[in-house]
Design a protein around this motif. Sequence first.
Motif, short mmCIF file in Angstrom:
data_model
loop_
_atom_site.label_atom_id
_atom_site.label_comp_id
_atom_site.label_asym_id
_atom_site.label_seq_id
_atom_site.Cartn_x
_atom_site.Cartn_y
_atom_site.Cartn_z
N SER A 1 5.82 14.82 6.33
CA SER A 1 5.80 13.23 5.66
C SER A 1 5.99 13.08 4.45
O SER A 1 5.61 14.09 3.50
N TYR A 2 6.67 11.93 4.00
CA TYR A 2 7.16 11.83 2.59
C TYR A 2 6.42 10.13 2.41
O TYR A 2 6.12 9.46 3.04
N PRO A 3 5.98 10.20 1.03
CA PRO A 3 5.41 8.94 0.50
C PRO A 3 6.18 7.83 0.21
O PRO A 3 7.30 7.81 -0.05
N LEU A 4 5.89 6.57 0.68
CA LEU A 4 6.43 5.31 0.49
C LEU A 4 5.45 4.27 -0.09
O LEU A 4 4.31 4.02 0.73
N VAL A 5 5.97 3.92 -1.15
CA VAL A 5 4.87 2.67 -1.64
C VAL A 5 5.80 1.51 -1.52
O VAL A 5 6.78 1.15 -1.73
N VAL A 6 4.94 0.56 -0.96
CA VAL A 6 5.15 -0.68 -0.46
C VAL A 6 4.62 -1.95 -1.21
O VAL A 6 3.36 -1.81 -1.41
N GLY B 1 1.01 -1.35 0.10
CA GLY B 1 0.08 0.10 0.03
C GLY B 1 0.73 1.39 -0.03
O GLY B 1 2.11 1.29 -0.31
N LEU B 2 0.29 2.65 0.13
CA LEU B 2 0.82 3.81 0.00
C LEU B 2 1.20 4.20 1.49
O LEU B 2 0.21 4.69 2.36
N TRP B 3 2.21 3.94 2.07
CA TRP B 3 2.69 4.48 3.18
C TRP B 3 3.21 5.70 3.35
O TRP B 3 3.32 6.42 2.33
N SER B 4 3.60 6.16 4.51
CA SER B 4 4.32 7.47 4.63
C SER B 4 5.42 7.53 5.80
O SER B 4 5.30 6.46 6.72
N PHE B 5 6.19 8.09 5.82
CA PHE B 5 7.09 8.00 7.09
C PHE B 5 7.57 9.78 7.18
O PHE B 5 7.50 10.58 6.37
N HIS B 6 8.01 9.98 8.42
CA HIS B 6 8.86 11.22 8.89
C HIS B 6 9.84 11.00 9.85
O HIS B 6 9.97 10.07 10.38
#
Length: 739
Positions: free
Chosen positions: A263-268, A158-163
């Motif tokens: 926050s920045y996007p992360l696709v998993v 899914g589309l996660w985020s991280f910071h």
Amino acid sequence: MTTSPAAPGRRRRTARASTLAAQAEPQRETSTATAPDAPATAAPSPTPATPSATPVAPVPTIVAPAPRATTVIGAPPVGRIPVLDVFPVAEAGRFPAKAVVGEAFPVRATVFREGHDAVAATAVLVDPDGAVHARAAMVDIAPGLDRYEARLVPDRTGLWSFHVEGWSDPYATWAHDAAIKVEAGIDVELMLAEGARLLARAADRTGDDAMSEHGAATLREAVEALRDTHRFPGERLAWALSPHVRQALSREPLRDLVSASPSYPLVVDRPLALTGAWYELFPRSHGATWDDHAQEWRTGTLRTAAEQLPRIASMGFDVVYLTPIHPIGLTNRKGRNNSLGALPGDPGSPYAIGSADGGHDAIEPGLGTFEDFDAFVARAREHGMEVALDIALQCSPDHPWVTEHPEWFTTRVDGSIAYAENPPKKYQDIYPLNFDNDPAGLYAEVRRVLQVWIDHGVTLFRVDNPHTKPLDFWHWLLADVARDHPEVIFLSEAFTRPAMMQTLAKIGFHQSYTYFTWRSTKQELGDYLQEVSGDQGAWMRPAFWPTTHDILPPYLQGAGGQAWAIRAVLAALGSPTWGVYSGYELLENVPRPGADEQIDNEKYEFRPRDWSLAQHLGMADLIGKLNEIRRAHPALHQLRNLQVHPTSDDATLAFSRHLAAEHSPTGRASTVVAIVSLDPWNVREGVVELDLASFGLPAHGPVVAHDVLRDEHYTWGPQVYVRIDPAERPAHVVVLEHP
């Protein structure tokens, strides 16, 4: 003509296609460079509304400077504790970084503050539902440069985020100052009293930040000791600086002045997007026979090709990849070895797609029907493999699109359609597509074609020459497929300039071909392994192929089995994804004169093989063993964990992959060291230097080393003497045993 029952008509737009066309049309009217259905702007969020939406970081608006001042409107505040240069971030978050389920991916940031008080940082991973999945303490990886790193592990697609959160560490500040002052007799009681107040505050926290009962009890014991004036000051301080207190606050720190980055996007993606073994074949060659009466070849079929699936699966492959299986044109059909005149019975290049029997949504009649294709897919799955299909967006002059949609091609001033060429090379049997005349129609048609094959069980696509098509087309297409079918994986076959390869990866391709095929010296390979497993691994996942149907590199031309074994080891262990082109087991090493590709190339003729010879040559056994090793050791399922080690011999390459216990699915650390001789003719020997401490092992050894390629055990220290005879083995593949 064989067409898909899932495709109502090659030339009739479905409701889905009409929707796609409507989405695509405004893109060309405005002449922007974003995906046709992408919003003009979108802000990154830890709680994205839908997994398909790609967050975009806000773009600062720079206004004209007034005298003696410059004002930036819209820029995020720097924060009380600055958090800068966050990684992995592409184009300020315009494109998401990548990871797969179970991958320990690195997050880095520069964190600092004014003065001398201690700071720390935490990496935060937010799941697709907007909930915090993990918080990881970051480690200072460059003392003096304020650069911090942690590794995070997502557990679903899914589309996660991280910071990143920077914060003041009051305990570390007090501990540093108190240790100095108490020993020097400066403000002793004051320092101890301040420490007692600090630890009491930490122990008495409430709400989400509350300490565990055990941790709070540990701190309260230290508070009592600090306030006990009957004890010596040094003893009181020792309680507060004890390993138990430090461990409690390491697990549950007291954080002041917390300042978060954007926050920045992360696709998993699913794990196969990073880790897998591919086997390529031309279905028509498998089962092809010579007809003495007709004096011509009879094609193999999808059914006869399916008979090879048990053999392929026995070598441990995850993916069986088919070159194009569509009808092949007759006009300007290429003959053997790329000759301009095809002889009767020559099958032509499968990349010259399209004839009276159909186009990209059809199957070459000689290969069979969609029922045969479905049976091939089903049998592959029975053997634990998925099917990948080659997508080549180009046409034979006989393709139905040429007459039905001439606007999808380039017409020259003499009225002819331009065929493909890369001067001085000419491809007279192929017309390239023009994506600028009718983007809405062409975008929608390509999307429809992909859906035909997805509906028939294709879960991976190898895309031929994507760098010759517009990037905004790929950006839109890959996002649209991911929205409906996030399980589908795209491999980019783009042997081109780095900027294009990197951007194709950033806009959505899951995997990429690489320059590995041409890297052969110790320096070249060492540098390249570190490059592809370094920062660019946040977007471009490398696939290592020793050969392809297009490429027979000089290192393997005319070389014996030792050279082919060396390249197999390097490919299988140098990247989580690797692949072989059928015939690798038979050491097909003769080039076509003047070209770095095989003679009697399978692109232009049938190539049946005697697979019984593969067992005699031993290559099939080696490939099977390498895939077995890859599956057994979690460190080999990761990309960004590679380390190259110094060796004293200029033809011996040593590298390792290490996965810490806290990131391993087994709960145990995993470390694999590969020591490979690059000389296929001579015995090589020398010393390999290992940083055992970086693996969490005693720096000076000894450690137990298990060579899983030969099932031998050694005792190793930080310096290891090795001797490799290529006639006996191509390499040491060693698992270091952790206690």
